[in-house]
Every structure is written in structure tokens, then in C-alpha cells.
Design a protein around this motif. Structure first.
Motif, mmCIF file in Angstrom:
data_model
loop_
_atom_site.group_PDB
_atom_site.id
_atom_site.type_symbol
_atom_site.label_atom_id
_atom_site.label_comp_id
_atom_site.label_asym_id
_atom_site.label_seq_id
_atom_site.Cartn_x
_atom_site.Cartn_y
_atom_site.Cartn_z
ATOM 1 N N ALA A 221 0.892 -1.173 -0.047
ATOM 2 C CA ALA A 221 0.044 0.000 0.084
ATOM 3 C C ALA A 221 0.783 1.262 0.082
ATOM 4 N N LYS A 222 2.079 1.273 0.797
ATOM 5 C CA LYS A 222 2.898 2.350 0.627
ATOM 6 C C LYS A 222 3.477 2.644 -0.588
ATOM 7 N N GLU A 223 3.565 1.708 -1.626
ATOM 8 C CA GLU A 223 4.068 1.715 -2.818
ATOM 9 C C GLU A 223 3.262 2.090 -3.893
ATOM 10 N N VAL A 224 1.957 2.304 -3.422
ATOM 11 C CA VAL A 224 1.051 3.037 -4.522
ATOM 12 C C VAL A 224 1.447 4.584 -4.725
ATOM 13 N N LEU A 225 1.469 5.022 -5.983
ATOM 14 C CA LEU A 225 1.822 6.000 -6.435
ATOM 15 C C LEU A 225 0.904 7.240 -6.375
ATOM 16 N N ILE A 226 1.172 8.407 -6.198
ATOM 17 C CA ILE A 226 0.326 9.534 -6.239
ATOM 18 C C ILE A 226 0.850 10.796 -6.956
ATOM 19 N N ALA A 227 0.373 11.089 -8.027
ATOM 20 C CA ALA A 227 0.998 12.074 -8.658
ATOM 21 C C ALA A 227 0.835 13.524 -8.037
ATOM 22 N N ASP A 228 1.738 14.543 -8.445
ATOM 23 C CA ASP A 228 1.742 15.627 -7.736
ATOM 24 C C ASP A 228 0.374 16.614 -7.950
ATOM 25 N N ASP A 229 -0.209 16.547 -8.812
ATOM 26 C CA ASP A 229 -1.603 17.205 -9.215
ATOM 27 C C ASP A 229 -2.575 16.707 -8.060
ATOM 28 N N ILE A 230 -2.552 15.409 -7.944
ATOM 29 C CA ILE A 230 -3.336 14.620 -7.082
ATOM 30 C C ILE A 230 -3.240 15.045 -5.885
ATOM 31 N N LEU A 231 -1.858 15.189 -5.485
ATOM 32 C CA LEU A 231 -1.409 15.437 -3.941
ATOM 33 C C LEU A 231 -1.888 16.523 -3.498
ATOM 34 N N MET A 232 -2.054 17.869 -4.710
ATOM 35 C CA MET A 232 -2.163 19.142 -4.371
ATOM 36 C C MET A 232 -3.923 19.159 -4.415
ATOM 37 N N VAL A 233 -4.700 18.309 -4.939
ATOM 38 C CA VAL A 233 -6.022 18.342 -4.708
ATOM 39 C C VAL A 233 -6.414 17.810 -3.335
ATOM 40 N N ALA A 234 -5.461 17.012 -2.598
ATOM 41 C CA ALA A 234 -5.583 16.527 -1.352
ATOM 42 C C ALA A 234 -5.373 17.651 -0.332
ATOM 43 N N VAL A 235 -4.188 18.148 -0.908
ATOM 44 C CA VAL A 235 -4.004 19.649 0.118
ATOM 45 C C VAL A 235 -5.206 20.684 0.176
ATOM 46 N N ASP A 236 -5.773 20.852 -1.146
ATOM 47 C CA ASP A 236 -6.897 21.587 -1.066
ATOM 48 C C ASP A 236 -7.876 21.151 -0.369
ATOM 49 N N ILE A 237 -8.258 19.973 -0.099
ATOM 50 C CA ILE A 237 -9.214 19.294 0.574
ATOM 51 C C ILE A 237 -9.052 20.004 2.063
ATOM 52 N N ILE A 238 -7.599 19.464 2.382
ATOM 53 C CA ILE A 238 -7.550 19.785 4.015
ATOM 54 C C ILE A 238 -7.508 21.175 4.245
ATOM 55 N N GLN A 239 -7.153 22.311 3.387
ATOM 56 C CA GLN A 239 -6.957 23.530 3.551
ATOM 57 C C GLN A 239 -8.607 24.150 3.599
ATOM 58 N N SER A 240 -9.246 23.459 2.730
ATOM 59 C CA SER A 240 -10.574 23.973 2.883
ATOM 60 C C SER A 240 -11.514 23.777 4.065
ATOM 61 N N THR A 241 -10.628 22.762 4.757
ATOM 62 C CA THR A 241 -11.632 22.677 5.925
ATOM 63 C C THR A 241 -11.377 23.595 7.083
ATOM 64 N N ASP A 242 -10.126 24.487 6.879
ATOM 65 C CA ASP A 242 -9.838 25.356 7.943
ATOM 66 C C ASP A 242 -10.760 26.598 7.551
ATOM 67 N N PRO A 243 -11.297 27.222 8.576
ATOM 68 C CA PRO A 243 -12.085 28.487 8.390
ATOM 69 C C PRO A 243 -11.152 29.679 8.092
ATOM 70 N N LEU A 244 -9.922 29.646 8.311
ATOM 71 C CA LEU A 244 -9.240 30.678 8.113
ATOM 72 C C LEU A 244 -8.661 30.764 6.854
ATOM 73 N N GLN A 245 -8.711 29.645 5.979
ATOM 74 C CA GLN A 245 -8.039 29.527 4.618
ATOM 75 C C GLN A 245 -8.935 29.269 3.561
ATOM 76 N N THR A 246 -10.342 28.836 4.043
ATOM 77 C CA THR A 246 -11.392 28.672 2.852
ATOM 78 C C THR A 246 -12.163 29.678 2.841
ATOM 79 N N GLU A 247 -13.035 29.387 1.569
ATOM 80 C CA GLU A 247 -13.999 30.492 0.992
ATOM 81 C C GLU A 247 -15.321 29.950 1.125
ATOM 82 N N ILE A 248 -15.622 28.779 1.784
ATOM 83 C CA ILE A 248 -16.637 27.933 1.879
ATOM 84 C C ILE A 248 -17.529 28.759 2.865
ATOM 85 N N GLU A 249 -18.615 29.482 2.780
ATOM 86 C CA GLU A 249 -19.361 29.952 3.858
ATOM 87 C C GLU A 249 -19.871 29.248 5.043
ATOM 88 N N ASP A 250 -20.037 28.106 4.718
ATOM 89 C CA ASP A 250 -20.742 27.037 5.941
ATOM 90 C C ASP A 250 -19.424 26.698 6.736
#
Length: 330
Positions: A221-250
Motif C-alpha cells: 500500500a505504501k508503494e502506491v503512487l500519487i501524482a503531484d496534481d492529485i496530491l495538491m487536490v488532497a492539500v486543497d481538501i485539507i485547507q478547505s476545512t480550515d475556516p481561516l483558509q477557505t472560501e466556503i461560507e458554511d
């Protein structure tokens, strides 16, 4: 280490066989079975939330039997002491009559551990378990003991009985790779549960993997690859949960604290486990979105307004997923 596509395919087929064998005994609970296996593949731990009598104990016992792993169950109560979990050193006499300390292992020294109603124990006892989960070691009287391999803890919480409980602090909740919710069974599932448990037929489970194969699967499972653009989507998901960094009103309105680096690590590890289980050697955006709710639902802390309004964390995560990676292919 060079990993071939055939190895991923072979391991995927084996994991599908594991799920099929578990399904011979466990009725429904697809998400619980699936994400418990993802947590094991990720070398993490899971928090299970559901009403009494939904088969949480039977689920983890069945997984342990199918994977041929040792199993122990710890029933947490307010009077449970840390040594009741980790074990203790006793003074005993040897054959020559000389006194010496002998360590008696507690139930934590199993490969699969069910921590039943973890919120019933005091914070001190909870910490003993969480230390073993995080460090994979136990220290008794200055002597450090290593945990079994693989080592997986499935902790349960009862969501309706809060009197006399000690809810896990958010920092300790973050130690769990994912939080799995068990819904009440459907009409058909209820009937099937009764047929399997009240009749004379006895279902004998067949072992599909052993500890060595499971450790190999964790490494794969550790050997499974993740492309840089997919990694940045994951980063976007995490940052979007932060009320200080997101634009999502709720999120701004209802969330006090979002997820952090450990949440990102857990998201990637679980997505890799899902990719492996599906027979793929790379992570997709679909993998990230599929595993996001169980990985993040215990990592978002609502503020006062969110609690008062009864904000649904799963719905908040859906808004985050809709905003993240928009316009990209699955």
C-alpha cells in the motif's frame, strides 16, 4: 523495491476474497468492513460509532479470524486502570527461590484489539491505550515492550449514552485514522441477521490471509503512487476545512478548527489503501473523495454556532469535496 502491476492485481484479488469471506457472516455494514480493512492496510486505527447491538464486536472478531490474527477485547469502565490494559510486573520466585520481576502482558498485546466504549474510561486509562496506538510500544517500570505486528485497534463509542463518560479530546481523536459510522440495518438486513444467528446453521469462516501476508500488503500500500496534481487536490481538501483558509461560507460560519497535517497524511494513506484494494497502483481523485468523510469527520471541530445550529459535519465535508479539484477528471 520494484513492484509490478501483477503484484497489485494479485493482492487486490486476495483482499476481495477477504471481504467476501467476512460478508458470509457479517450482514451489511459495508462501510465498516471496507474502512476497517483500509485502516489495517494503512497501519492505522479506527474509531467506530454506532448504537448497541449492531455487531461491532462480531465485526472485528470476524476480521481477525479471516486474517488469522490474535484478538482481544477490552471493555472500558470508569474503574479500569492503565495496568489492566498494558499489563504489570509481578514479583515471583524462581526455582532457586530468588525473587524477580515477571511481566504479565495485558490484553493490548494482541494483533487486533477491540476497545469497547473507550469513552467510559478515565483520561489516564484512555492515554495508556492511545500511547500504545501511537508509539507501538508500552513502557512498564522503565522497560519498553514492543507491540505485536500487525497491530490494529478498533475503538467504539456509544453515541446515545453520555452520562458518566469521558469523551476523547480532539487531539486524541486525531490519532485515529478514520471514524466509521454504523447505521441501523435495513428491513432485509434485519431478517437476514435473524436467519444467520438464531438458526442451527453454523458458519465456519475460512482464513484468507495471515500476519506475514498482511504486513506485505501494508508495505505494498505504501508503494502506491500519487501524482503531484492529485496530491495538491488532497492539500486543497485539507485547507478547505480550515475556516481561516477557505472560501466556503458554511465552513467559516460553523467550524472552529479544521484538519491539519495528520489529516492529510491519513487521507493519502487511506486513499492508497483503497487504490490497492481496487487493484490500481496509483491514487485517483475519486479515491480521495471516497475516503474523505471517514477520514475527516472527527477532525472538524464545530464552533458554538455550529453546535447550536446542529451543523452536519458530513454535509460540510461534501461542500469541501465539491469545491476541491473542481474541473479535474476522476
Amino acid at each position: 523495491m520494484t513492484v509490478t502491476a501483477e503484484q497489485f492485481t494479485e493482492m487486490s484479488l486476495k483482499l476481495q476474497q477477504v471481504r467476501k469471506e467476512i460478508g458470509r457472516f457479517i450482514v451489511g455494514q459495508e462501510e465498516a468492513v471496507e474502512f476497517s480493512l483500509y485502516a489495517i492496510l494503512s497501519d492505522g486505527h479506527a474509531l467506530l460509532e454506532g448504537l448497541p447491538g449492531l455487531g461491532k464486536t462480531m465485526l472485528i472478531r470476524t476480521i481477525a479470524e479471516v486474517l488469522d490474527l490474535s484478538f482481544s477485547r477490552i471493555q472500558f469502565t470508569p474503574d479500569l486502570m492503565p495496568s489492566d490494559i498494558t499489563g504489570t510486573s509481578l514479583i515471583e520466585r524462581d526455582a532457586a527461590g530468588k525473587q524477580q520481576f515477571t511481566f504479565r502482558e495485558g490484553p493490548i498485546f494482541s494483533q487486533m484489539v477491540l476497545a469497547d466504549e473507550i469513552n467510559r474510561a478515565t483520561p489516564k486509562t484512555q492515554s495508556a491505550l492511545l500511547e500504545a496506538m501511537g508509539e507501538k510500544t508500552v513502557t512498564v517500570l522503565g522497560d519498553t515492550k514492543n507491540m505485536a505486528r500487525p497491530f490494529f485497534v478498533l475503538a467504539t463509542q456509544n453515541p446515545i449514552e453520555m452520562e458518566g463518560t469521558y469523551p476523547l479530546p480532539e487531539a486524541q481523536m486525531d490519532r485515529f485514522l478514520c471514524k466509521i459510522k454504523i447505521p441501523s440495518p435495513s428491513r432485509e438486513e434485519l431478517a437476514q441477521i435473524v436467519r444467520r444467528t438464531t438458526g442451527t446453521e453454523q458458519i465456519l469462516l475460512i482464513k484468507q490471509m495471515d500476519a506475514e501476508e498482511l504486513i506485505a500488503a501494508q508495505q505494498l500500500a505504501k508503494e502506491v503512487l500519487i501524482a503531484d496534481d492529485i496530491l495538491m487536490v488532497a492539500v486543497d481538501i485539507i485547507q478547505s476545512t480550515d475556516p481561516l483558509q477557505t472560501e466556503i461560507e458554511d465552513i467559516i460560519r460553523f467550524v472552529q478548527y479544521g484538519s491539519g497535517p495528520r489529516g492529510l497524511q491519513s487521507l493519502i494513506r487511506t486513499a492508497k489503501a483503497r487504490a490497492l484494494a481496487e487493484g490500481r497502483y496509483h491514487v485517483s481523485i475519486g479515491d480521495l473523495k471516497y475516503v474523505a468523510k471517514p477520514v475527516l469527520r472527527h477532525r472538524l471541530l464545530l464552533n458554538y454556532e455550529g453546535e447550536a445550529e446542529g451543523a452536519d459535519i458530513d454535509l460540510l465535508i461534501e461542500q469541501v469535496l465539491d469545491a476541491a479539484g473542481r474541473g479535474r477528471n476522476r
